[in-house]
Write a protein that holds these residues in place. Structure first.
Motif, PDB file in Angstrom:
ATOM      1  N   GLU A   1      84.735  -1.312  90.006  1.00  0.00           N
ATOM      2  CA  GLU A   1      85.045  -1.691  91.360  1.00  0.00           C
ATOM      3  C   GLU A   1      84.049  -0.766  92.451  1.00  0.00           C
ATOM      4  O   GLU A   1      83.817  -1.317  93.425  1.00  0.00           O
TER       5      GLU A   1
ATOM      6  N   ASP B   1      95.456   5.289  73.348  1.00  0.00           N
ATOM      7  CA  ASP B   1      95.382   6.096  74.533  1.00  0.00           C
ATOM      8  C   ASP B   1      93.834   6.200  75.039  1.00  0.00           C
ATOM      9  O   ASP B   1      93.662   6.093  76.227  1.00  0.00           O
TER      10      ASP B   1
ATOM     11  N   ARG C   1      91.552   4.040  74.480  1.00  0.00           N
ATOM     12  CA  ARG C   1      90.950   2.737  74.746  1.00  0.00           C
ATOM     13  C   ARG C   1      91.849   2.457  76.138  1.00  0.00           C
ATOM     14  O   ARG C   1      90.629   1.848  77.001  1.00  0.00           O
ATOM     15  N   ALA C   2      92.765   2.782  76.482  1.00  0.00           N
ATOM     16  CA  ALA C   2      93.428   2.614  77.834  1.00  0.00           C
ATOM     17  C   ALA C   2      92.654   3.394  78.805  1.00  0.00           C
ATOM     18  O   ALA C   2      92.476   3.026  79.725  1.00  0.00           O
ATOM     19  N   THR C   3      92.143   4.478  78.417  1.00  0.00           N
ATOM     20  CA  THR C   3      91.371   5.482  79.287  1.00  0.00           C
ATOM     21  C   THR C   3      90.218   4.970  79.629  1.00  0.00           C
ATOM     22  O   THR C   3      89.890   5.032  80.772  1.00  0.00           O
ATOM     23  N   ARG C   4      89.558   4.322  78.658  1.00  0.00           N
ATOM     24  CA  ARG C   4      88.377   3.903  78.809  1.00  0.00           C
ATOM     25  C   ARG C   4      88.357   2.704  79.732  1.00  0.00           C
ATOM     26  O   ARG C   4      87.483   2.517  80.582  1.00  0.00           O
ATOM     27  N   ARG C   5      89.338   1.730  79.566  1.00  0.00           N
ATOM     28  CA  ARG C   5      89.632   0.467  80.349  1.00  0.00           C
ATOM     29  C   ARG C   5      89.786   0.975  81.685  1.00  0.00           C
ATOM     30  O   ARG C   5      89.039   0.105  82.685  1.00  0.00           O
ATOM     31  N   GLU C   6      90.486   1.883  82.178  1.00  0.00           N
ATOM     32  CA  GLU C   6      90.700   2.474  83.404  1.00  0.00           C
ATOM     33  C   GLU C   6      89.503   2.995  84.011  1.00  0.00           C
ATOM     34  O   GLU C   6      89.092   2.746  85.057  1.00  0.00           O
ATOM     35  N   TYR C   7      88.847   3.803  83.325  1.00  0.00           N
ATOM     36  CA  TYR C   7      87.420   4.214  83.700  1.00  0.00           C
ATOM     37  C   TYR C   7      86.402   3.399  84.016  1.00  0.00           C
ATOM     38  O   TYR C   7      85.955   3.062  85.245  1.00  0.00           O
TER      39      TYR C   7
ATOM     40  N   ALA D   1      85.404   7.954  88.569  1.00  0.00           N
ATOM     41  CA  ALA D   1      86.033   7.165  87.509  1.00  0.00           C
ATOM     42  C   ALA D   1      86.391   8.029  86.464  1.00  0.00           C
ATOM     43  O   ALA D   1      87.455   7.898  85.836  1.00  0.00           O
TER      44      ALA D   1
ATOM     45  N   ARG E   1      87.520  -0.073  84.879  1.00  0.00           N
ATOM     46  CA  ARG E   1      87.824  -0.717  86.008  1.00  0.00           C
ATOM     47  C   ARG E   1      87.605   0.006  87.211  1.00  0.00           C
ATOM     48  O   ARG E   1      87.090  -0.740  88.325  1.00  0.00           O
ATOM     49  N   ILE E   2      87.672   1.226  87.404  1.00  0.00           N
ATOM     50  CA  ILE E   2      87.322   2.118  88.535  1.00  0.00           C
ATOM     51  C   ILE E   2      85.723   1.974  88.839  1.00  0.00           C
ATOM     52  O   ILE E   2      85.303   1.780  89.981  1.00  0.00           O
TER      53      ILE E   2
END
Length: 70
Positions: free
Chosen positions: A41, A27, A29-35, A64, A37-38
């Protein structure tokens, strides 16, 4: 065999703890990946484009992270 029952209970508890730890790690790791990505961008936008959206380059971290407030 009470000794084996105790060992089995300990292994079951350990298995549940390990599964919970792994899920929490995934969880985060997924949160960090989304952060990232934003943030990446938004970092590609020019200062003018960011200004047109209503915020500056210094706000990217908060956006982010999901903590940005106007």
């Amino acid at each position: 065999m009470p000794v084996f029952d105790a060992i089995n209970a300990d292994l079951t508890t350990f298995t549940h703890l390990a599964a919970n730890y792994r899920q929490a790690w995934e969880d985060r790791r997924a949160t960090r990946r989304e952060y990232l990505r934003i943030a990446n961008e938004l970092s590609m936008y020019t200062d003018r484009e960011l200004g047109e959206l209503g915020f500056g380059r210094a706000d990217i971290h908060a956006i982010a992270a999901g903590t940005y407030r106007r």
